[in-house]
Design a protein around this motif. Structure first.
Motif, PDB file in Angstrom:
ATOM      1  N   ALA A 167       0.739  -1.199  -0.045  1.00 53.96           N
ATOM      2  CA  ALA A 167      -0.176   0.035  -0.009  1.00 53.96           C
ATOM      3  C   ALA A 167       0.974   1.221   0.002  1.00 53.96           C
ATOM      4  CB  ALA A 167      -0.852  -0.113   1.140  1.00 53.96           C
ATOM      5  N   LEU A 168       1.763   1.327   0.810  1.00 59.17           N
ATOM      6  CA  LEU A 168       2.817   2.487   0.848  1.00 59.17           C
ATOM      7  C   LEU A 168       3.623   2.570  -0.424  1.00 59.17           C
ATOM      8  CD1 LEU A 168       4.331   1.780   4.374  1.00 59.17           C
ATOM      9  CD2 LEU A 168       3.106   3.635   3.729  1.00 59.17           C
ATOM     10  N   GLU A 169       3.971   1.537  -1.070  1.00 57.34           N
ATOM     11  CA  GLU A 169       4.751   1.867  -2.410  1.00 57.34           C
ATOM     12  C   GLU A 169       3.458   2.368  -3.406  1.00 57.34           C
ATOM     13  OE1 GLU A 169       6.955  -0.974  -5.718  1.00 57.34           O
ATOM     14  OE2 GLU A 169       5.986  -1.920  -4.089  1.00 57.34           O
ATOM     15  N   VAL A 170       2.325   1.798  -3.352  1.00 59.06           N
ATOM     16  CA  VAL A 170       1.395   2.219  -4.486  1.00 59.06           C
ATOM     17  C   VAL A 170       0.928   3.708  -3.998  1.00 59.06           C
ATOM     18  CG1 VAL A 170      -0.812   1.980  -5.220  1.00 59.06           C
ATOM     19  CG2 VAL A 170       0.498   0.106  -5.054  1.00 59.06           C
ATOM     20  N   ILE A 171       0.589   4.035  -2.959  1.00 60.04           N
ATOM     21  CA  ILE A 171       0.183   5.426  -2.683  1.00 60.04           C
ATOM     22  C   ILE A 171       1.308   6.350  -2.683  1.00 60.04           C
ATOM     23  CG2 ILE A 171      -0.249   6.869  -0.466  1.00 60.04           C
ATOM     24  CD1 ILE A 171      -1.712   4.351   0.684  1.00 60.04           C
ATOM     25  N   SER A 172       2.516   5.868  -2.739  1.00 57.08           N
ATOM     26  CA  SER A 172       3.775   6.956  -2.746  1.00 57.08           C
ATOM     27  C   SER A 172       3.921   7.274  -4.437  1.00 57.08           C
ATOM     28  CB  SER A 172       5.120   6.302  -2.300  1.00 57.08           C
ATOM     29  OG  SER A 172       6.134   7.098  -2.655  1.00 57.08           O
ATOM     30  N   GLN A 173       3.818   6.186  -5.199  1.00 56.15           N
ATOM     31  CA  GLN A 173       3.804   6.343  -6.639  1.00 56.15           C
ATOM     32  C   GLN A 173       2.643   7.207  -7.183  1.00 56.15           C
ATOM     33  OE1 GLN A 173       3.767   2.457  -8.080  1.00 56.15           O
ATOM     34  NE2 GLN A 173       5.928   2.027  -7.584  1.00 56.15           N
ATOM     35  N   VAL A 174       1.427   6.830  -6.676  1.00 56.54           N
ATOM     36  CA  VAL A 174       0.419   7.955  -7.113  1.00 56.54           C
ATOM     37  C   VAL A 174       0.388   9.347  -6.463  1.00 56.54           C
ATOM     38  CG1 VAL A 174      -2.326   8.268  -6.864  1.00 56.54           C
ATOM     39  CG2 VAL A 174      -1.272   5.667  -7.123  1.00 56.54           C
ATOM     40  N   GLY A 175       0.856   9.412  -5.088  1.00 58.67           N
ATOM     41  CA  GLY A 175       1.177  10.646  -4.609  1.00 58.67           C
ATOM     42  C   GLY A 175       2.149  11.334  -5.583  1.00 58.67           C
ATOM     43  N   ASP A 176       3.274  10.892  -6.062  1.00 51.61           N
ATOM     44  CA  ASP A 176       4.077  11.651  -6.880  1.00 51.61           C
ATOM     45  C   ASP A 176       3.446  11.936  -8.135  1.00 51.61           C
ATOM     46  OD1 ASP A 176       6.365  11.499  -5.384  1.00 51.61           O
ATOM     47  OD2 ASP A 176       6.927   9.548  -5.861  1.00 51.61           O
ATOM     48  N   MET A 177       2.577  11.095  -8.682  1.00 52.16           N
ATOM     49  CA  MET A 177       1.917  11.258 -10.080  1.00 52.16           C
ATOM     50  C   MET A 177       0.778  12.469 -10.109  1.00 52.16           C
ATOM     51  SD  MET A 177      -0.467   8.555 -12.227  1.00 52.16           S
ATOM     52  CE  MET A 177       0.769   7.335 -11.730  1.00 52.16           C
ATOM     53  N   VAL A 178       0.073  12.402  -8.824  1.00 50.93           N
ATOM     54  CA  VAL A 178      -0.930  13.437  -8.482  1.00 50.93           C
ATOM     55  C   VAL A 178      -0.577  14.815  -7.972  1.00 50.93           C
ATOM     56  CG1 VAL A 178      -3.261  13.766  -7.295  1.00 50.93           C
ATOM     57  CG2 VAL A 178      -2.751  11.701  -8.331  1.00 50.93           C
ATOM     58  N   GLY A 179       0.434  14.664  -7.258  1.00 52.24           N
ATOM     59  CA  GLY A 179       1.118  15.848  -6.687  1.00 52.24           C
ATOM     60  C   GLY A 179       0.575  16.266  -5.345  1.00 52.24           C
ATOM     61  N   ILE A 180       0.584  15.418  -4.469  1.00 52.08           N
ATOM     62  CA  ILE A 180      -0.110  15.481  -3.241  1.00 52.08           C
ATOM     63  C   ILE A 180       0.903  15.450  -2.074  1.00 52.08           C
ATOM     64  CG2 ILE A 180      -2.426  15.140  -3.844  1.00 52.08           C
ATOM     65  CD1 ILE A 180      -2.163  12.329  -2.752  1.00 52.08           C
ATOM     66  N   LYS A 181       2.157  15.393  -2.456  1.00 50.78           N
ATOM     67  CA  LYS A 181       3.069  15.328  -1.461  1.00 50.78           C
ATOM     68  C   LYS A 181       3.463  16.682  -0.881  1.00 50.78           C
ATOM     69  CE  LYS A 181       5.176  10.649  -2.378  1.00 50.78           C
ATOM     70  NZ  LYS A 181       6.183   9.704  -2.776  1.00 50.78           N
ATOM     71  N   TYR A 182       2.950  17.130  -0.212  1.00 50.88           N
ATOM     72  CA  TYR A 182       2.902  18.876   0.352  1.00 50.88           C
ATOM     73  C   TYR A 182       4.381  18.944   0.961  1.00 50.88           C
ATOM     74  CZ  TYR A 182      -1.674  18.933  -1.664  1.00 50.88           C
ATOM     75  OH  TYR A 182      -2.795  19.063  -2.470  1.00 50.88           O
ATOM     76  N   PHE A 183       4.947  18.153   1.739  1.00 48.44           N
ATOM     77  CA  PHE A 183       6.110  18.299   2.623  1.00 48.44           C
ATOM     78  C   PHE A 183       7.399  17.607   1.721  1.00 48.44           C
ATOM     79  CE2 PHE A 183       2.514  18.681   5.541  1.00 48.44           C
ATOM     80  CZ  PHE A 183       2.447  19.814   5.856  1.00 48.44           C
ATOM     81  N   PRO A 184       8.490  18.016   2.040  1.00 51.35           N
ATOM     82  CA  PRO A 184       9.543  17.361   1.510  1.00 51.35           C
ATOM     83  C   PRO A 184       9.712  15.760   2.316  1.00 51.35           C
ATOM     84  CG  PRO A 184      10.182  19.244   2.994  1.00 51.35           C
ATOM     85  CD  PRO A 184       8.796  19.244   2.708  1.00 51.35           C
ATOM     86  N   ALA A 185      10.193  14.771   1.253  1.00 51.64           N
ATOM     87  CA  ALA A 185      10.290  13.623   1.949  1.00 51.64           C
ATOM     88  C   ALA A 185      11.838  13.381   2.447  1.00 51.64           C
ATOM     89  CB  ALA A 185      10.161  12.578   0.842  1.00 51.64           C
ATOM     90  N   GLU A 186      11.811  12.430   3.600  1.00 52.05           N
ATOM     91  CA  GLU A 186      13.004  12.517   4.304  1.00 52.05           C
ATOM     92  C   GLU A 186      14.104  11.880   3.366  1.00 52.05           C
ATOM     93  OE1 GLU A 186      12.781   9.939   7.616  1.00 52.05           O
ATOM     94  OE2 GLU A 186      11.446  11.513   8.807  1.00 52.05           O
ATOM     95  N   PRO A 187      15.277  12.257   3.634  1.00 52.95           N
ATOM     96  CA  PRO A 187      16.613  11.919   2.554  1.00 52.95           C
ATOM     97  C   PRO A 187      16.767  10.284   2.348  1.00 52.95           C
ATOM     98  CG  PRO A 187      17.129  13.622   4.071  1.00 52.95           C
ATOM     99  CD  PRO A 187      15.893  13.038   4.549  1.00 52.95           C
ATOM    100  N   THR A 188      16.313   9.532   3.471  1.00 54.13           N
ATOM    101  CA  THR A 188      16.417   8.281   3.513  1.00 54.13           C
ATOM    102  C   THR A 188      15.419   7.516   2.431  1.00 54.13           C
ATOM    103  OG1 THR A 188      15.223   8.186   5.335  1.00 54.13           O
ATOM    104  CG2 THR A 188      17.578   7.982   5.826  1.00 54.13           C
TER     105      THR A 188
END
Length: 495
Positions: free
Chosen positions: A456-477
């Motif tokens: 679920a995390l992998e899919v949501i992350s991919q879709v989040g990048d595609m849709v543009g809903i990551k409103y905060f910077p991700a951790e470097p790791t």
């Protein structure tokens, strides 16, 4: 409260304005074409006038394939979603024979009791053979069985109250109870984000209604102090009764109520506390007894405890728990008890059996394992989403975690793209939330395995990048992990 970035708010307002303008444009031409057609109303006024159904016709129908998706299996960690299609721009949707096996992130199946259970299911089947599927009667006529009496005793013991009464529907538990316990001359002080069932129940009571800022005890005290000083409108007489209504876990925010502070304020001003534990009972607390257990609040300090069986217990209906005098009064006066069909015997047996599993009375430790699992899954999933850069609402231990979408175009985009990758999510928008605060509401279950959550995390992350809903910077790791094989890196991190 949620603070929306100015650019996000501006683009969201602009998107809704564009949808409204094009909707009005289409309505204008629709009136012209309808003018040429003969009217068959014959003097009757149209049921919907003007803008009454504008939102449904011009906004909701465009994306209605994201809602009401039929399923063809039990709502377990994975379930079968029926595929649909439309030939008229989503005005109507037709089912196909195809199904998709999807990861379920939308059901309230917090403890995993919604699917077949080795202890509950055989007993439910036995009750179906013994009592039938329905009582076909109200509680006061022929609708009270030995199971209903056992269930009420079981619930009262579980939540720590002297007595309880159960109803066949969770929504009506709030909407029918509030008008019975308070009326004209009374004051209801409600959290600004309380559920619609509470809102409707308060409106139907005839009492004066005031709201306080969501989960903000200082503002609650200010509202209480001011209205006690002023008294009733016009007459300024003392209030006959004051009830403060809050929720244990807020279903659209995933936040846990600040119950100790609220109880202390209500004690100070002699106001009754009404606690809705629909999403918290069975899901939080060391033994699943809800926010009172989680936050160390004595149940004697909460006057009316309400909850539903549709979440953690895998059944239907709701309950009110309180003093014996209160419950006896409700049984004589509440229309949901007097006129509504009683909860079905198999549903009652499911609740009794699930509570026994939670308490370990089935002779196993599965209940404790489920409670530990839901906490572990919820906290892990929430922390990982936050590390990816999503704006996630709610508190630790809460199985409800909304991911903010804001823009209306991102609602169908997120939902459809997740479904394409076999992850079923629930998106929520106006009128269930404020206009600007559209979100995807993730509900975690104890039946989810670590592999399910990683997928679920992998899919949501991919879709989040595609849709543009990551409103905060991700951790470097986390950014580094995306360059390699995601599941392997996350597994190493968990170790």
């Amino acid at each position: 409260m949620i603070t929306i970035p100015y650019l996000t708010a501006l683009s969201t307002y602009f998107s809704y304005g564009l949808l409204f303008a094009f909707g009005q444009f289409r309505d204008f031409f629709r009136k012209i074409f309808d003018w040429w057609q003969a009217s068959n109303l014959q003097g009757y006024a149209p049921i919907c006038l003007g803008l009454e159904d504008f939102y449904i016709r011009r906004l909701y129908l465009r994306i209605q394939d994201c809602f009401g998706r039929p399923i063809a299996s039990a709502p377990d960690a994975w379930f079968d979603v029926v595929e649909r299609y439309s030939n008229d721009n989503n005005k109507t949707l037709k089912r196909t024979e195809k199904i998709s096996r999807c990861l379920n992130l939308g059901s309230y199946n917090y403890l995993g009791f919604a699917a077949a259970d080795e202890y509950c299911t055989p007993r439910v089947i036995d009750s179906l053979n013994r009592f039938s599927a329905s009582t076909c009667s109200t509680r006061v006529d022929g609708g009270t069985t030995t199971l209903h009496k056992e269930l009420e005793d079981c619930v009262a013991n579980f939540v720590g109250k002297p007595a309880a009464v159960v109803f066949g529907m969770g929504y009506v538990t709030n909407s029918a109870i509030l008008p019975v316990i308070i009326g004209k001359g009374g004051l209801i002080i409600s959290d600004s984000l309380n559920h619609n069932s509470i809102v409707n129940g308060a409106r139907g009571s005839g009492a004066t209604i005031r709201v306080f800022q969501h989960n903000t005890p200082p503002h609650l005290e200010k509202v209480l102090r001011e209205h006690i000083a002023e008294g009733q409108p016009r007459t300024h007489r003392p209030w006959k009764k004051i009830i403060v209504v809050v929720e244990g876990i807020y279903s659209m925010e995933g936040e846990i109520c600040k119950l100790p502070e609220i109880v202390a304020i209500c004690k100070k001003y002699k106001a009754y506390v009404y606690l809705d534990e629909a999403h918290s009972i069975g899901a939080v607390g060391k033994t699943g007894r809800g926010v009172c257990e989680l936050l160390g609040v004595d149940t004697a300090d909460v006057d009316i405890m309400m909850g539903t069986f549709t979440k953690s217990f895998g059944s239907c209906g709701g309950y009110i728990a309180g003093s014996k005098e209160l419950i006896q009064y409700l049984k004589y006066t509440c229309p949901a008890h007097l006129y509504a069909t009683s909860i079905s015997p198999p549903a009652a047996q499911q609740i009794i059996s699930s509570i026994k599993v939670i308490l370990g009375e089935d002779g196993s430790s599965r209940g404790a394992q489920k409670l530990a699992k839901i906490r572990e899954n919820s906290n892990f999933f929430r922390s990982e989403l936050q590390k990816m850069g999503f704006e996630v609402l709610g508190d630790n231990d809460s199985p409800v975690m909304p991911i903010m979408l804001y823009n209306p175009a991102k609602i169908p985009a997120f939902s459809r793209e997740c479904l394409k990758q076999n992850v079923a999510v629930v998106t929520v928008a106006f009128p269930a939330t404020p206009l600007l605060l559209a979100r995807a509401r993730i509900c975690i279950s104890a039946s989810h395995t670590k592999e399910d959550l990683l997928k679920a995390l992998e899919v949501i992350s991919q879709v989040g990048d595609m849709v543009g809903i990551k409103y905060f910077p991700a951790e470097p790791t986390k950014q580094l992990q995306h360059q390699h094989q995601q599941p392997e890196k996350e597994t190493i991190k968990l170790e």
